[in-house]
Design a protein around this motif. Structure first.
Motif, PDB file in Angstrom:
ATOM      1  N   GLY A 142       0.805  -1.217   0.000  1.00 17.41           N
ATOM      2  CA  GLY A 142       0.000   0.000   0.000  1.00 17.41           C
ATOM      3  C   GLY A 142       0.835   1.262   0.000  1.00 17.41           C
ATOM      4  N   GLY A 143       2.048   1.213   0.599  1.00 17.94           N
ATOM      5  CA  GLY A 143       2.914   2.384   0.584  1.00 17.94           C
ATOM      6  C   GLY A 143       3.368   2.737  -0.819  1.00 17.94           C
ATOM      7  N   PHE A 144       3.761   1.742  -1.582  1.00 18.40           N
ATOM      8  CA  PHE A 144       4.167   1.946  -2.981  1.00 18.40           C
ATOM      9  C   PHE A 144       3.001   2.523  -3.782  1.00 18.40           C
ATOM     10  N   ILE A 145       1.819   1.973  -3.573  1.00 18.04           N
ATOM     11  CA  ILE A 145       0.632   2.445  -4.289  1.00 18.04           C
ATOM     12  C   ILE A 145       0.272   3.866  -3.868  1.00 18.04           C
ATOM     13  N   THR A 146       0.306   4.131  -2.566  1.00 17.04           N
ATOM     14  CA  THR A 146      -0.088   5.443  -2.060  1.00 17.04           C
ATOM     15  C   THR A 146       0.828   6.548  -2.573  1.00 17.04           C
ATOM     16  N   GLU A 147       2.117   6.276  -2.637  1.00 16.59           N
ATOM     17  CA  GLU A 147       3.041   7.292  -3.163  1.00 16.59           C
ATOM     18  C   GLU A 147       2.588   7.754  -4.551  1.00 16.59           C
ATOM     19  N   ARG A 148       2.221   6.822  -5.380  1.00 16.07           N
ATOM     20  CA  ARG A 148       1.847   7.143  -6.753  1.00 16.07           C
ATOM     21  C   ARG A 148       0.445   7.752  -6.838  1.00 16.07           C
ATOM     22  N   VAL A 149      -0.424   7.349  -5.939  1.00 16.47           N
ATOM     23  CA  VAL A 149      -1.748   7.974  -5.864  1.00 16.47           C
ATOM     24  C   VAL A 149      -1.604   9.444  -5.476  1.00 16.47           C
ATOM     25  N   ILE A 150      -0.726   9.735  -4.518  1.00 15.98           N
ATOM     26  CA  ILE A 150      -0.505  11.114  -4.097  1.00 15.98           C
ATOM     27  C   ILE A 150      -0.076  11.976  -5.285  1.00 15.98           C
ATOM     28  N   LEU A 151       0.873  11.477  -6.054  1.00 18.15           N
ATOM     29  CA  LEU A 151       1.354  12.259  -7.201  1.00 18.15           C
ATOM     30  C   LEU A 151       0.238  12.491  -8.216  1.00 18.15           C
ATOM     31  N   LYS A 152      -0.582  11.481  -8.463  1.00 15.77           N
ATOM     32  CA  LYS A 152      -1.691  11.632  -9.410  1.00 15.77           C
ATOM     33  C   LYS A 152      -2.713  12.651  -8.893  1.00 15.77           C
ATOM     34  N   LEU A 153      -2.967  12.643  -7.600  1.00 18.04           N
ATOM     35  CA  LEU A 153      -3.895  13.615  -7.017  1.00 18.04           C
ATOM     36  C   LEU A 153      -3.354  15.034  -7.147  1.00 18.04           C
ATOM     37  N   LEU A 154      -2.066  15.202  -6.863  1.00 14.91           N
ATOM     38  CA  LEU A 154      -1.463  16.536  -6.916  1.00 14.91           C
ATOM     39  C   LEU A 154      -1.363  17.057  -8.340  1.00 14.91           C
ATOM     40  N   GLN A 155      -1.283  16.148  -9.312  1.00 17.74           N
ATOM     41  CA  GLN A 155      -1.135  16.554 -10.716  1.00 17.74           C
ATOM     42  C   GLN A 155      -2.471  16.736 -11.430  1.00 17.74           C
ATOM     43  N   ASP A 179      -5.478  18.689 -12.290  1.00 14.47           N
ATOM     44  CA  ASP A 179      -5.929  20.087 -12.214  1.00 14.47           C
ATOM     45  C   ASP A 179      -7.380  20.206 -11.775  1.00 14.47           C
ATOM     46  N   SER A 180      -8.195  19.194 -12.060  1.00 13.50           N
ATOM     47  CA  SER A 180      -9.615  19.271 -11.688  1.00 13.50           C
ATOM     48  C   SER A 180      -9.803  19.224 -10.174  1.00 13.50           C
ATOM     49  N   LEU A 181      -8.775  18.813  -9.442  1.00 13.42           N
ATOM     50  CA  LEU A 181      -8.862  18.733  -7.978  1.00 13.42           C
ATOM     51  C   LEU A 181      -8.223  19.932  -7.283  1.00 13.42           C
ATOM     52  N   SER A 182      -7.727  20.855  -8.069  1.00 15.33           N
ATOM     53  CA  SER A 182      -7.040  22.012  -7.502  1.00 15.33           C
ATOM     54  C   SER A 182      -7.934  22.750  -6.498  1.00 15.33           C
ATOM     55  N   ASN A 183      -7.390  23.019  -5.323  1.00 12.84           N
ATOM     56  CA  ASN A 183      -8.078  23.750  -4.245  1.00 12.84           C
ATOM     57  C   ASN A 183      -9.246  22.983  -3.641  1.00 12.84           C
ATOM     58  N   LYS A 184      -9.293  21.680  -3.846  1.00 14.59           N
ATOM     59  CA  LYS A 184     -10.367  20.869  -3.257  1.00 14.59           C
ATOM     60  C   LYS A 184      -9.888  20.003  -2.092  1.00 14.59           C
ATOM     61  N   PHE A 185      -8.579  19.880  -1.912  1.00 11.52           N
ATOM     62  CA  PHE A 185      -8.081  19.007  -0.850  1.00 11.52           C
ATOM     63  C   PHE A 185      -6.689  19.432  -0.405  1.00 11.52           C
ATOM     64  N   ASN A 186      -6.351  19.036   0.804  1.00 11.67           N
ATOM     65  CA  ASN A 186      -4.992  19.143   1.328  1.00 11.67           C
ATOM     66  C   ASN A 186      -4.575  17.772   1.839  1.00 11.67           C
ATOM     67  N   ILE A 187      -3.366  17.368   1.531  1.00  9.35           N
ATOM     68  CA  ILE A 187      -2.810  16.178   2.175  1.00  9.35           C
ATOM     69  C   ILE A 187      -2.072  16.648   3.413  1.00  9.35           C
ATOM     70  N   LYS A 188      -2.506  16.167   4.569  1.00 10.52           N
ATOM     71  CA  LYS A 188      -1.923  16.588   5.836  1.00 10.52           C
ATOM     72  C   LYS A 188      -0.847  15.620   6.326  1.00 10.52           C
ATOM     73  N   PHE A 189      -1.081  14.326   6.083  1.00  8.17           N
ATOM     74  CA  PHE A 189      -0.240  13.307   6.713  1.00  8.17           C
ATOM     75  C   PHE A 189      -0.195  12.082   5.813  1.00  8.17           C
ATOM     76  N   ASN A 190       0.998  11.545   5.608  1.00  9.40           N
ATOM     77  CA  ASN A 190       1.189  10.326   4.819  1.00  9.40           C
ATOM     78  C   ASN A 190       1.948   9.330   5.677  1.00  9.40           C
ATOM     79  N   GLY A 191       1.246   8.359   6.243  1.00  4.46           N
ATOM     80  CA  GLY A 191       1.864   7.377   7.122  1.00  4.46           C
ATOM     81  C   GLY A 191       2.035   6.042   6.419  1.00  4.46           C
TER      82      GLY A 191
END
Length: 335
Positions: free
Chosen positions: A122-135, A137-149
């Motif tokens: 799940g850590g390997f998957i989550t790293e790549r999910v984070i990058l896809k979320l940040l990239q 544009d349709s999600l811009s200003n809709k979320f903040n990632i606070k913590f990645n454990g």
């Protein structure tokens, strides 16, 4: 239990463990967990419940993997089971979390605060999910990632681990271990559930000195249920083992994505390693700690409990112990 299903145009019907917050959650704080392989959500119920007891404003979501259990198994035109790759699982988790963010934004027009937990693969998957979320544009200003454990994460060179080495040998020697496991699974269906529970319970007993301190295998029932479901299902074993084979290829010694995640200053990354882990070598663990321990907003640590160390498969009988550790590391970022 709060087992629900998520489904949309872009999301195949998927089981999730979902719990609404216990108190007011005006900040839209989501705690989302991405499991290891096998990605069965039942394993994580006790762990997540304990976390929510300590942080009651969290809305809890644990997302199951594609291809496990009968309701999530698809077949191709020839009647063969469709096997989902690691990349398929990455896209799947991205689409679900994107849907969660958009759905909440459509209701409140407020950003969602995302707290991510991940285990093993799940850590390997989550790293790549984070990058896809940040990239996106349709999600811009809709979320903040606070913590990645990331818990006992397999994010580098998994094939060199103890279990990875053994699995790689089976692959190279063309041993039909997937078919053998599926055949054994069919046999297990003839063994009474009570017998399987007895065997598993005795196998997962904590040391005597821990039992004397009132440890009673808290959450064991969920682990037993998930394990019996898994080992008695040939299709689940087929998905699990074939995806494990894919892991040996894609989780290589590249740190390109690790660099982006561990050096990101916009959210906190916490990485917890077991003292001894059959899926993470000491060399890999030490490499990651050496490379990223000085990164801003990052904490990498090795389990310090020598008497009852947290194991890679902590969900089997250490959910409460590890929930306490998780909350302690996460709480500074909740408010």
């Amino acid at each position: 239990m709060s087992i629900e299903y998520i489904e949309s145009e872009n999301v195949q019907r998927t089981r999730v463990y979902h719990k609404n917050p216990l108190t007011n959650n005006s900040e839209n704080d989501f705690l989302i967990l991405i499991p290891g392989n096998p990605g069965l959500i039942n394993y994580y119920i006790t762990y997540l419940n304990y976390i929510q007891e300590k942080v009651p404003k969290f809305e809890i979501l644990c997302i199951e993997y594609l291809g496990f259990l009968a309701q999530n198994v698809k077949k191709d035109s020839k009647g063969n089971q469709i096997i989902y790759s690691v990349d398929d699982q990455i896209n799947h988790k991205f689409e679900i979390i994107k849907k969660i963010i958009n759905d909440r934004y459509s209701i409140s027009s407020n950003k969602s605060n995302i707290f991510l937990l991940s285990h093993s693969l799940g850590g390997f998957i989550t790293e790549r999910v984070i990058l896809k979320l940040l990239q996106d544009d349709s999600l811009s200003n809709k979320f903040n990632i606070k913590f990645n454990g990331m818990i006992t994460p397999t994010v580098n060179n998994i094939a060199q681990s103890e279990s990875g080495t053994a699995l790689t040998k089976l692959i190279n020697w063309n041993v039909p271990f997937v078919g053998i496991a599926m055949s054994l699974s069919l046999i297990l269906n003839y063994i009474p559930t009570s017998v399987l529970k007895y065997i598993l319970t005795n196998n997962w007993k904590p040391p005597k000195e821990i039992i004397s301190k009132n440890h009673h295998n808290i959450g064991l029932e969920h682990s037993l249920e998930a394990t019996i479901q898994f080992i008695s299902s040939p299709s689940s074993l087929n998905q699990c083992l074939n995806m494990a084979k894919d892991e040996m290829k894609v989780i290589n010694d590249s740190d390109l994505v690790n660099d982006e995640i561990f050096n990101n200053k916009n959210f906190f990354t916490w990485c917890f390693f077991a003292q001894n882990d059959h899926w993470v070598t000491h060399n890999t663990r030490n490499h990651l700690i050496s490379k990223y321990s000085t990164s801003v907003n990052t904490k990498l640590e090795i389990c310090e409990n020598l008497n009852y160390p947290i194991k890679h498969a902590f969900v089997l009988n250490q959910s409460k112990e590890f929930a306490d550790i998780t909350v302690d590391r996460m709480k500074p970022f909740v408010e």
